[in-house]
Enzyme design. Structure first.
Site, PDB file in Angstrom:
ATOM      1  N   LYS A 142      -7.142  26.187  84.430  1.00 22.59           N
ATOM      2  CA  LYS A 142      -5.794  25.669  84.630  1.00 22.59           C
ATOM      3  C   LYS A 142      -5.878  24.347  85.391  1.00 22.59           C
ATOM      4  O   LYS A 142      -6.472  24.277  86.464  1.00 22.59           O
ATOM      5  CB  LYS A 142      -4.937  26.654  85.417  1.00 22.59           C
ATOM      6  CG  LYS A 142      -4.398  27.805  84.595  1.00 22.59           C
ATOM      7  CD  LYS A 142      -3.410  28.618  85.414  1.00 22.59           C
ATOM      8  CE  LYS A 142      -2.752  29.704  84.578  1.00 22.59           C
ATOM      9  NZ  LYS A 142      -1.795  30.508  85.356  1.00 22.59           N
ATOM     10  N   GLU A 184      -5.969  34.116  98.747  1.00 20.56           N
ATOM     11  CA  GLU A 184      -6.299  34.351  97.338  1.00 20.56           C
ATOM     12  C   GLU A 184      -7.352  35.445  97.188  1.00 20.56           C
ATOM     13  O   GLU A 184      -7.433  36.097  96.145  1.00 20.56           O
ATOM     14  CB  GLU A 184      -6.788  33.050  96.688  1.00 20.56           C
ATOM     15  CG  GLU A 184      -5.740  31.940  96.612  1.00 20.56           C
ATOM     16  CD  GLU A 184      -4.752  32.114  95.471  1.00 20.56           C
ATOM     17  OE1 GLU A 184      -4.786  33.156  94.783  1.00 20.56           O
ATOM     18  OE2 GLU A 184      -3.932  31.198  95.268  1.00 20.56           O
ATOM     19  N   HIS A 248       2.893  33.781  93.777  1.00 17.92           N
ATOM     20  CA  HIS A 248       3.069  32.367  93.472  1.00 17.92           C
ATOM     21  C   HIS A 248       4.516  31.989  93.150  1.00 17.92           C
ATOM     22  O   HIS A 248       4.929  30.869  93.435  1.00 17.92           O
ATOM     23  CB  HIS A 248       2.149  31.963  92.315  1.00 17.92           C
ATOM     24  CG  HIS A 248       0.701  31.885  92.702  1.00 17.92           C
ATOM     25  ND1 HIS A 248      -0.012  32.973  93.151  1.00 17.92           N
ATOM     26  CD2 HIS A 248      -0.172  30.834  92.713  1.00 17.92           C
ATOM     27  CE1 HIS A 248      -1.254  32.597  93.417  1.00 17.92           C
ATOM     28  NE2 HIS A 248      -1.369  31.321  93.174  1.00 17.92           N
ATOM     29  N   HIS A 252       5.638  29.184  95.449  1.00 18.62           N
ATOM     30  CA  HIS A 252       5.960  27.829  95.010  1.00 18.62           C
ATOM     31  C   HIS A 252       7.348  27.399  95.496  1.00 18.62           C
ATOM     32  O   HIS A 252       7.570  26.224  95.808  1.00 18.62           O
ATOM     33  CB  HIS A 252       5.880  27.736  93.484  1.00 18.62           C
ATOM     34  CG  HIS A 252       4.481  27.735  92.962  1.00 18.62           C
ATOM     35  ND1 HIS A 252       4.180  27.806  91.616  1.00 18.62           N
ATOM     36  CD2 HIS A 252       3.285  27.653  93.593  1.00 18.62           C
ATOM     37  CE1 HIS A 252       2.868  27.793  91.451  1.00 18.62           C
ATOM     38  NE2 HIS A 252       2.312  27.701  92.636  1.00 18.62           N
ATOM     39  N   HIS A 266      -0.926  25.598 100.334  1.00 17.21           N
ATOM     40  CA  HIS A 266      -0.719  26.446  99.162  1.00 17.21           C
ATOM     41  C   HIS A 266      -1.093  27.900  99.443  1.00 17.21           C
ATOM     42  O   HIS A 266      -0.330  28.825  99.123  1.00 17.21           O
ATOM     43  CB  HIS A 266      -1.529  25.915  97.982  1.00 17.21           C
ATOM     44  CG  HIS A 266      -1.453  26.790  96.765  1.00 17.21           C
ATOM     45  ND1 HIS A 266      -0.291  26.992  96.060  1.00 17.21           N
ATOM     46  CD2 HIS A 266      -2.409  27.542  96.148  1.00 17.21           C
ATOM     47  CE1 HIS A 266      -0.520  27.824  95.042  1.00 17.21           C
ATOM     48  NE2 HIS A 266      -1.788  28.177  95.081  1.00 17.21           N
TER      49      HIS A 266
END
Length: 366
Positions: A142, A184, A248, A252, A266
């Site tokens: 990605k 993560e 996410h 986001h 993030h």
């Protein structure tokens, strides 16, 4: 050394994980150089590792040319994409060449996207230098930049030819960046492996303080978990890869509220987003409150935000949901959410009432 294959037919590649690998990377990269100068794209924060990589290439008989960009999320932009593309063209990069992305997720995403469109697609190699990039963004293909409308909305699927991970480079990473990447790692346990989440509860503090065995075990597990999911659903068309987006959608929106800045990294946004996803699931009767509390408690215990207040978010529920509507996962006017029936029991729900989401967010402490 651990080698994790990412099985994608003609686009398959290896993820090589080994302490000290950066100083020996020339031997792995030389076969991809075709006897030509290799471009390395990095940022100002990674200059010390750039010198190590260039020395390794020189030792292997490979010339290199470095492009050093500004650090930070703002680098994932149209302006930097244009500047990088022009620079790569000035260097004479050909379709058969491989550009090296040396850095965190920002560099990996930007370089990967530039390589996906340069001369209709050239090769690239990921050499991730942050924990977040090592366990997540460097694997799976990605690539993207951010726009005014939201995060990662302009991009492409473009697999690297090789991923080289040296856990030792994390020794130079600020503690906050390591914690952000750890979010993560935790994600993989919350998706479908409660035993790994328990491992995180027991070993997360050791990982964060730099114990090599804990770091290498977490990286190897995370990469293997992601490689397995990507191999099953490369382009997120079957639903399986969507599970990797846990945290996410909420995250986001939090990043947008804080201006995609260093106010909220993030990984920190993903941590808060996972806590919110589990909290919302519990509020809808999908799972026990105790599981949501356990997730939030672990994130809080390692210094990660577990909600809106800890993330420094001020937007109300309506504003945060408005940010979510720019999510790239929107499908036929609906927004898929990653919810859970418990730890290790994440699923995709395409029929979530956004009004209920806004009301849940409004009820959260600020």
């Amino acid at each position: 050394m651990t080698i994790v294959p990412v099985a994608l037919g003609a686009r398959s590649y290896d993820v090589v994980i080994e302490a000290g690998l950066l100083a020996r990377a020339g031997d792995r990269l030389a076969p991809l150089s075709r006897g030509r100068t290799m471009a390395i794209v990095t940022d100002e924060n990674v200059r010390p590792h750039l010198a190590t990589l260039q020395a390794a290439l020189t030792a292997a008989g490979v010339a290199s040319e470095a492009i050093v960009l500004p650090p930070g999320e703002a680098t994932k932009s149209w302006a930097q994409l244009e500047a990088l593309s022009d620079r790569l063209l000035d260097l004479g990069v050909e379709r058969g060449d491989h550009v090296i992305a040396l850095g965190g997720g920002v560099i990996g995403d930007l370089v990967g996207f530039a390589c996906s469109i340069l001369k209709r697609g050239c090769g690239f190699v990921q050499v991730p230098t942050t924990l977040l990039a090592q366990v997540d963004s460097s694997v799976g293909g990605k690539t993207a930049i951010n726009t005014r409308a939201g995060k990662n909305l302009i991009g492409a699927f473009h697999q690297p030819a090789l991923v080289l991970i040296d856990p030792q480079v994390l020794d130079t990473l600020p503690d906050r960046q390591v914690r952000a990447g750890y979010a993560e790692v935790v994600k993989y346990g919350l998706i479908d492996d409660p035993a790994f989440f328990a491992w995180c509860e027991a070993n997360g503090p050791a990982l964060l303080t730099g114990v090599p065995e804990a770091r290498e075990a977490a990286i190897a597990y995370s990469v293997a978990a992601k490689a397995r999911i990507v191999g099953e659903d490369e382009r997120e068309t079957k639903g399986r890869r969507a599970l990797l987006n846990l945290g996410h959608t909420f995250g986001h929106a939090l990043e947008a509220d804080t201006g995609f800045s260093d106010k909220l990294l993030h990984g920190e946004a993903v941590a808060a987003g996972m806590a919110l996803a589990f909290g919302f699931s519990a509020s809808q009767g999908l799972m026990p409150e105790s599981d949501a509390d356990r997730v939030a408690a672990h994130l809080r215990s390692v210094g990660l935000p577990d909600g809106l207040a800890a993330a420094g978010v001020s937007g109300d529920g309506k504003a945060l949901v408005a940010h979510m509507l720019h999510d790239k996962k929107m499908d036929a006017g609906t927004l898929p959410f990653l919810l859970a029936r418990g730890i290790g029991e994440t699923f995709v729900d395409k029929q979530v009432d956004l009004g209920a989401v806004a009301a849940f967010l409004d009820a959260q402490p600020r």
